[in-house]
Design a protein around this motif. Structure first.
Motif, short mmCIF file in Angstrom:
data_model
loop_
_atom_site.label_atom_id
_atom_site.label_comp_id
_atom_site.label_asym_id
_atom_site.label_seq_id
_atom_site.Cartn_x
_atom_site.Cartn_y
_atom_site.Cartn_z
N ALA A 283 0.72 -1.27 0.05
CA ALA A 283 -0.01 0.13 -0.03
C ALA A 283 0.81 1.33 0.11
N PHE A 284 2.04 0.98 0.72
CA PHE A 284 2.66 2.39 0.56
C PHE A 284 3.31 2.85 -0.78
N ILE A 285 3.82 1.57 -1.41
CA ILE A 285 4.53 1.62 -2.70
C ILE A 285 3.37 2.29 -3.83
N GLU A 286 2.29 1.64 -3.51
CA GLU A 286 1.11 2.15 -4.42
C GLU A 286 0.56 3.40 -4.32
N ALA A 287 0.55 3.99 -3.09
CA ALA A 287 -0.03 5.12 -2.67
C ALA A 287 0.19 6.00 -1.73
N GLY A 288 1.60 5.55 -1.20
CA GLY A 288 2.22 6.59 -0.20
C GLY A 288 2.82 7.46 -0.43
N LYS A 289 3.51 8.49 0.40
CA LYS A 289 4.50 9.56 0.03
C LYS A 289 5.39 9.59 1.30
N GLY A 290 6.71 10.30 0.98
CA GLY A 290 7.77 10.05 1.80
C GLY A 290 8.48 9.07 2.25
N PHE A 291 9.17 8.72 3.40
CA PHE A 291 9.62 7.84 3.90
C PHE A 291 8.80 6.46 4.27
N GLY A 292 7.74 6.91 4.47
CA GLY A 292 6.67 5.82 5.05
C GLY A 292 7.39 5.42 6.42
N LYS A 293 7.99 6.06 7.22
CA LYS A 293 8.55 5.77 8.44
C LYS A 293 7.40 5.10 9.38
N THR A 294 7.66 3.95 9.97
CA THR A 294 6.66 3.30 10.92
C THR A 294 7.29 3.10 12.16
N TYR A 295 8.61 3.17 12.50
CA TYR A 295 9.34 3.00 13.86
C TYR A 295 9.95 4.13 14.34
N ASN A 296 9.75 4.43 15.54
CA ASN A 296 10.21 5.65 16.09
C ASN A 296 11.79 5.65 16.26
N TYR A 297 12.60 5.78 15.15
CA TYR A 297 14.00 5.76 15.45
C TYR A 297 14.79 6.74 14.70
N TRP A 298 16.04 6.98 15.01
CA TRP A 298 16.70 8.32 14.35
C TRP A 298 16.75 8.28 12.89
N PHE A 299 16.79 7.02 12.11
CA PHE A 299 16.60 7.28 10.83
C PHE A 299 15.49 6.40 10.39
N PRO A 300 14.92 6.65 9.05
CA PRO A 300 13.77 6.03 8.71
C PRO A 300 13.66 4.42 8.48
N MET A 301 12.74 3.94 9.49
CA MET A 301 12.57 2.46 9.33
C MET A 301 11.15 2.18 8.93
N ARG A 302 10.96 1.52 7.96
CA ARG A 302 9.59 0.86 7.59
C ARG A 302 9.37 -0.51 7.89
N ILE A 303 8.82 -0.89 9.02
CA ILE A 303 8.80 -2.27 9.55
C ILE A 303 7.37 -2.67 9.67
N ASP A 304 6.37 -1.82 9.44
CA ASP A 304 5.09 -2.03 9.29
C ASP A 304 4.41 -1.85 8.09
N PHE A 305 3.40 -2.99 7.62
CA PHE A 305 3.05 -2.99 6.33
C PHE A 305 1.59 -3.36 6.16
N ILE A 306 1.07 -2.82 5.04
CA ILE A 306 -0.32 -3.36 4.61
C ILE A 306 -0.10 -3.72 3.26
N LEU A 307 -0.41 -5.09 2.88
CA LEU A 307 -0.29 -5.61 1.68
C LEU A 307 -1.44 -6.16 1.36
N THR A 308 -1.82 -6.10 -0.01
CA THR A 308 -3.10 -6.99 -0.57
C THR A 308 -2.62 -7.86 -1.66
N ASP A 309 -3.64 -8.47 -2.26
CA ASP A 309 -3.61 -9.32 -3.30
C ASP A 309 -3.53 -8.49 -4.72
N GLU A 310 -2.82 -8.94 -5.84
CA GLU A 310 -2.59 -8.16 -6.92
C GLU A 310 -3.80 -7.56 -7.40
N THR A 311 -5.14 -8.10 -7.30
CA THR A 311 -6.45 -7.61 -7.96
C THR A 311 -6.89 -6.26 -7.13
#
Length: 336
Positions: A283-311
């Protein structure tokens, strides 16, 4: 190299090492942590390596030195062949029948008082109620009496009947099936529900893969002996690999529409993410913007995700900035 000063030669040597490590990190999605668990640790630091290479590019450009080509070529290679580090544009459309899904690691609603704010748990609950998602997936759930969600359907899975800690999925749509993968030798878990939305049955997975137990507030991540730290991380990555294989085997049995969300405790540059996201939309790659940072650390860490089937059609993706947990909630609007 002849035109470089002694200091610049040292900097370019460091640049070469960091660029080479980043290049090697592009192989991480194809190497199972069960094979080389220590190599998997590198996946956590890929965002840092990208930032360092960007800094070197800027430095050499300011100096008008051709050495900038090294990092920029490797950065472009990553931009083409790996998960994006930064999204320049977003998708912000919406349909009336979108399914609004939120995933949030709430850190037990501050039950263990990691934050001195006594109202922190209520702030998390208020944020969720204000956003009012159709489906809410919670990791590190604590079944508190303060929870006042108005969802007609829910599935709460704790480690035991007497235990109040676990995972939860809340839904505005009827839950017609539910279950747990009951991960062995772990305090983490994977649960799922099948919801009935109009004539569609949609499976919702809520994942919380093995925690790395990294304490970012303490020196050396809370481990005095770096050897013990590396060994512990290696064991955690092996567990993540086994849990990923268990999830994939279970997921293959479902042929319908699906959403996979949760805290993977690993980045988009890891073998874990590569396996789970295969033949899916992020979902982030399809419609997100920026770093998509999901973990509160000093550099951007994206470790939480929302994925869907291809349809699926991803109409919107949001990452929140409220620091009520060590994770930031993420939310997406999804349609088919």
């Amino acid at each position: 190299m002849k035109k470089l000063s002694f200091l610049e030669k040292i900097l370019f040597f460091l640049n070469s090492i960091i660029a080479t490590v980043l290049l090697l990190s592009y192989l991480l999605p194809f190497i199972s942590p069960k094979t080389v668990p220590l190599f998997a640790i590198l996946s956590l630091f890929v965002p840092f390596l990208i930032i360092m290479n960007i800094i070197f590019v800027v430095y050499w450009l300011i100096k008008l030195k051709k050495q900038f080509f090294l990092s920029i070529i490797i950065l472009i290679t990553g931009w083409v062949f790996s998960s994006p580090f930064y999204k320049l544009s977003s998708k912000n459309s919406s349909l009336n029948n979108d399914l609004k899904v939120m995933s949030y690691n709430v850190r037990t609603f501050n039950y263990f008082k990691w934050n001195k704010d006594k109202k922190l748990d209520q702030k998390e609950i208020d944020l969720i109620n204000e956003e009012n998602p159709d489906v809410l997936a919670i990791q590190e759930f604590y079944n508190s009496d303060k929870i006042n969600f108005t969802y007609p359907y829910k599935y709460i899975k704790t480690k035991s009947k007497k235990n109040k800690f676990g995972m939860a999925i809340y839904s505005r749509f009827k839950i017609i099936n539910k279950g747990s993968l009951d991960l062995k030798n772990s305090t983490n878990n994977i649960i799922f529900v099948d919801i009935l939305k109009e004539n569609d049955t949609i499976r919702i997975y809520n994942l919380h893969l093995e925690s790395l137990k990294i304490n970012t507030q303490k020196e050396n991540f809370g481990e005095k002996d770096s050897g013990k730290l590396i060994a512990r991380l290696g064991r955690s990555f092996k567990k993540q690999a086994l849990q990923t294989e268990q999830f994939i085997a279970h997921e293959k049995q479902w042929k319908g529409k699906k959403i996979i969300c949760g805290d993977f405790n690993n980045t988009a540059y890891s073998w874990v993410y590569h396996k789970i996201s295969k033949n899916k939309k992020d979902a982030f790659i399809e419609a997100g913007k920026g770093f998509g940072k999901t973990y509160n650390y000093w550099f951007p860490m994206r470790i939480d995700f929302i994925l869907t089937d291809e349809t699926a059609i991803i109409n919107k993706f949001s990452t929140f900035s409220e620091k009520y947990s060590d994770h930031f909630p993420i939310q997406s609007k999804i349609n088919w």
